[in-house]
Design an enzyme around this catalytic site. Structure first.
Site: not given
Length: 379
Positions: A134, A184, A228, A363
């Site tokens: 990733k 987060e 992901e 996104e």
């Protein structure tokens, strides 16, 4: 150092923020710090952590607040031992009133959308060539204003628009201000208890309830997004494992910001060594695959090749650590770096082999819209 223990809510502290202060505020708790009795700046987070006991003793302060950059090898982490701190807690998600902001006179995407599409295609090709699982690619948006940006009003608007997430503001070493509203939590430490809430995998929200529900369900069913997300969770668990005698992993679950659905997992643990501080844990975890990719070194190199800007403190970490080792560090995303009459916004997305360039562009556009709307900007 002075400490305020008078009753206050997170909204009260957000309303009291002034440019140059440090703020980390959620709906449930907040910390506002002002002034400086000492500072510590270093490109090696472990040296920052090692210097703190002496600074605490010499200054009489009991807490340090600050930021870590995305790339700790090229920019320094910056900690401030504040002159005054104020704490707040509340069971209510009250927010300060929204204020109107001057609108930008110029808006410049960096890079242009077509160039970001090309970068995503290049990243997908590079994953197999470089044995990457990733990589995270970001875009920037530069805004120029005819007058000084009212930073305090921006921060209050962010708190208003994101009451269930973490609003933050931190003065950077060059005088700019990093502001944002992140969903987060990188890591917190309270006594021996460790908590991390990694996020990865996302889908836009919709004003139409039926479409919004369908988007959330699609994210939960998305193999690409679960892959992901798993990459990030595996990394967090493996990094925390040597520090903890127990680890518990629960998720992923569906969570949301006003404009984005996310997959989130909760990781809790119990420290083996009480000398390991919240800053030590943050430095070990940062940067997670949620903001960089994996393996870290190769992913960071690819980011630097494909992004036409220096991330600086975007995708870094923002937080605090006290003399007992407790603290809280958030991932520095959904943010802007504000200078006098300009600001640069950032938005990124995780790229895996199944990524579609147009979806990735959409996104980042949705994330920009979230941040702009929360700031009170109409673009």
């Amino acid at each position: 150092m002075t400490t305020s223990t008078a009753p206050a809510t997170p909204a009260d502290l957000a309303a009291r923020y002034e440019r140059g202060d440090f703020l980390l505020a959620t709906a449930r708790h907040a910390l506002l710090a002002s002034g400086a009795v000492a500072t510590a700046t270093d490109t090696e987070p472990s040296r920052l952590s090692g210097a703190l006991p002496g600074l605490f003793t010499d200054s009489g302060a009991s807490i340090a607040v600050g930021v870590l950059p995305f790339d700790t090898t090229s920019l320094p982490g910056h900690l401030v031992l504040p002159r005054a701190i104020h704490r707040a807690s509340s069971e209510h998600a009250a927010v300060p009133p929204r204020t109107s902001l001057p609108q930008p006179v110029k808006v410049s995407p960096v890079p242009e959308p077509e160039a970001h599409l090309a970068a995503v295609r290049a990243a997908v090709s590079a994953l197999s060539d470089r044995d990457l699982r990733k990589v995270v690619l970001a875009r920037a948006l530069d805004l120029d204003f005819a007058e000084a940006v009212p930073v305090a009003e921006v921060v209050r608007n962010l708190a208003n628009g994101n009451p269930r997430h973490t609003t933050y503001a931190a003065q950077l070493p060059d005088g700019r201000t990093l502001v944002g509203a992140t969903p987060e939590l990188l890591v917190s430490r309270t006594g021996g208890a460790v908590l991390s809430r990694p996020h990865a995998g996302s889908m836009p929200r919709s004003a139409d309830p039926a479409i919004d529900k369908a988007n959330g369900e699609a994210l939960l069913a998305s193999e690409k997004d679960h892959v992901e997300h798993a990459v990030v969770v595996e990394s967090v668990v493996e990094i925390l494992r040597p520090f903890c005698r127990t680890l518990d992993v629960r998720g992923p679950e569906l969570v949301s910001t006003p404009a984005i659905w996310h997959l989130s997992t909760t990781v809790t643990g119990e420290l083996i060594d009480q000398d390991v501080t919240a800053l030590d844990l943050a430095a070990a975890l940062h940067p997670t695959p949620a903001v960089c990719g994996t393996p870290t070194g190769a992913a960071r190199s690819l980011v630097q090749e494909l992004e036409p800007f220096d991330r600086a403190y975007y995708a870094g970490a923002v937080g605090w650590v006290d003399a007992a080792g407790d603290g809280e560090w958030a991932v520095g995303i959904r943010c802007a770096e504000i200078a006098d009459t300009s600001m640069r916004l950032y938005a990124g997305g995780g790229i895996v082999p199944a990524s579609d360039p147009q979806t990735e562009l959409d996104e980042t556009s949705a994330k920009f819209r979230t941040l702009l709307a929360a700031m009170g900007l109409e673009i």
